[in-house]
Design an enzyme around this catalytic site. Structure first.
Site, mmCIF file in Angstrom:
data_model
loop_
_atom_site.group_PDB
_atom_site.id
_atom_site.type_symbol
_atom_site.label_atom_id
_atom_site.label_comp_id
_atom_site.label_asym_id
_atom_site.label_seq_id
_atom_site.Cartn_x
_atom_site.Cartn_y
_atom_site.Cartn_z
ATOM 1 N N SER A 192 35.691 13.697 -4.799
ATOM 2 C CA SER A 192 34.241 13.578 -4.977
ATOM 3 C C SER A 192 33.469 14.330 -3.904
ATOM 4 O O SER A 192 32.345 14.775 -4.147
ATOM 5 C CB SER A 192 33.833 12.103 -4.982
ATOM 6 O OG SER A 192 33.994 11.509 -3.715
ATOM 7 N N PHE A 312 26.273 10.982 3.485
ATOM 8 C CA PHE A 312 27.030 10.179 2.519
ATOM 9 C C PHE A 312 28.361 10.828 2.150
ATOM 10 O O PHE A 312 28.644 11.950 2.535
ATOM 11 C CB PHE A 312 26.198 9.821 1.293
ATOM 12 C CG PHE A 312 25.786 10.949 0.369
ATOM 13 C CD1 PHE A 312 26.207 12.244 0.553
ATOM 14 C CD2 PHE A 312 24.970 10.679 -0.714
ATOM 15 C CE1 PHE A 312 25.837 13.257 -0.307
ATOM 16 C CE2 PHE A 312 24.589 11.678 -1.598
ATOM 17 C CZ PHE A 312 25.034 12.966 -1.384
ATOM 18 N N GLU A 313 29.183 10.073 1.430
ATOM 19 C CA GLU A 313 30.553 10.478 1.096
ATOM 20 C C GLU A 313 31.394 10.715 2.349
ATOM 21 O O GLU A 313 32.344 11.501 2.329
ATOM 22 C CB GLU A 313 30.549 11.744 0.224
ATOM 23 C CG GLU A 313 29.901 11.579 -1.121
ATOM 24 C CD GLU A 313 30.744 10.770 -2.093
ATOM 25 O OE1 GLU A 313 31.970 10.938 -2.105
ATOM 26 O OE2 GLU A 313 30.159 9.969 -2.845
ATOM 27 N N GLY A 314 31.043 10.051 3.421
ATOM 28 C CA GLY A 314 31.711 10.251 4.703
ATOM 29 C C GLY A 314 30.931 11.256 5.529
ATOM 30 O O GLY A 314 30.720 12.395 5.104
#
Length: 335
Positions: A192, A312-314
């Protein structure tokens, strides 16, 4: 309208009602959507990310159940972040207690994309075995949507708090092996992150398009400002970074299509693309000067929207740690 066009199921396999397109082609379509509004495009991406968890670890019945909901034109949510568990996903405190053939879920999730508009939720809770993934319907008693985040940008992406208060779900809603939910989530996030990067490329391309169009009509000192070397330099750098980012995304997508492990490559793609996206959108504002800073033009929105991509997403700091750990494993001891 997106559902009617089949856009919700772009990367879904054809046997589940999707287009069955490659990840590389899917990325191109998401980029085009992100040019219009990356927040809305992320609504579709998040639905796919949630589905990917079920595809990786779920039963055929769970996969079909999820796909049927999406085919009805409904969205899904992937919720793992908690108030005290962001980058450190393993620190989550939400619990799932076994009670007969059911689990009782309690806890709060934050920054849940599609939190309000989703019909199905993929979320993670601590069981006796460890962190476990669950699939929860929107209308389950005890589940409520909490506060909406008043974000700086990316406002077309619905972001909320989720509250689980003695939410009962059947054991059949456990996704994969109990206690291995974090492995499911991280395996999905490796993919993702590359999809998030393709949205950033869409923002970059839109910023470049807007800046070039403006520079061709805005005149100073008797000529369009695109004729000035300093402006040309800014635009050229924007074009270089946008194309480099697109090529990196496409290469990672081809690796995913080939079934390769992209833990490092996904982190590199997310980190590089979202970092240069800050420069590209900032330069778009600079090219347009005072008008770029005004809400009369769209580039200030693009600049606000793209900031979240480093978070976001790390976070990109976490991505760099992931890259370094992969390098440590890949390189043999030389001494």
């Amino acid at each position: 309208q997106a559902a009617e066009m089949g856009l919700l199921g772009i990367p879904f396999p054809e046997e589940y009602g999707g287009m069955g397109l490659s990840f590389e082609t899917t990325a191109m379509m998401y980029e085009e959507l992100a040019k219009a509004d990356a927040g809305y495009a992320d609504t579709l991406v998040t639905t796919f990310v949630a589905f990917r968890n079920v595809m990786l670890a779920g039963t055929p019945e769970q996969i079909q159940y999820f796909a049927d909901i999406v085919q009805e034109g409904k969205f899904a949510c992937f919720a793992i972040t908690e108030p005290n568990a962001g980058s450190d996903a393993a620190a989550l405190k939400g619990t799932a207690v076994k009670d007969g053939d059911e689990y009782i879920l309690n806890g709060t999730k934050t920054f849940a994309t599609n939190g309000e508009c989703a019909s199905l939720y993929i979320s993670f809770f601590k069981t006796e075995e460890g962190i476990t993934a669950f699939m929860i319907d929107r209308d389950t008693p005890g589940f409520t949507v909490g506060a909406h985040e008043d974000k700086m940008g990316f406002r077309m992406s619905n972001t909320t708090e989720l509250i689980f208060d003695n939410v009962r779900v059947p054991e059949s809603r456990v996704i994969g092996v109990k206690g291995k939910g974090l492995n499911v989530a991280l395996g999905c996030l490796n993919i993702s992150r590359a999809f998030v990067a393709t949205l950033a490329v869409g923002i970059m391309q839109r910023a470049l398009d807007e800046a070039v169009a403006y520079a061709k009509v805005r005149k100073q000192f008797g000529q369009p400002i695109i004729k000035f070397q300093m402006v040309q330099g800014l635009l050229a750098d924007m074009a270089i970074k946008t194309e480099a980012a697109r090529c990196l995304v496409n290469n990672t997508m081809r690796m995913i299509d080939a079934g390769m492990d992209v833990r490092k490559e996904g982190a590199i793609t997310k980190c590089f693309v979202t970092d240069v996206a800050q420069e590209v959108t900032s330069n778009a504002v600079q090219v347009m000067g005072g008008y770029g800073y005004s809400r009369e033009y769209p580039v200030e929105k693009l600049m606000r929207d793209v900031k979240i991509f480093q978070i976001f997403e790390g976070t990109n700091q976490i991505q760099r740690q992931t890259i370094a750990k992969c390098l440590e494993r890949e390189y043999p001891d030389l001494i």
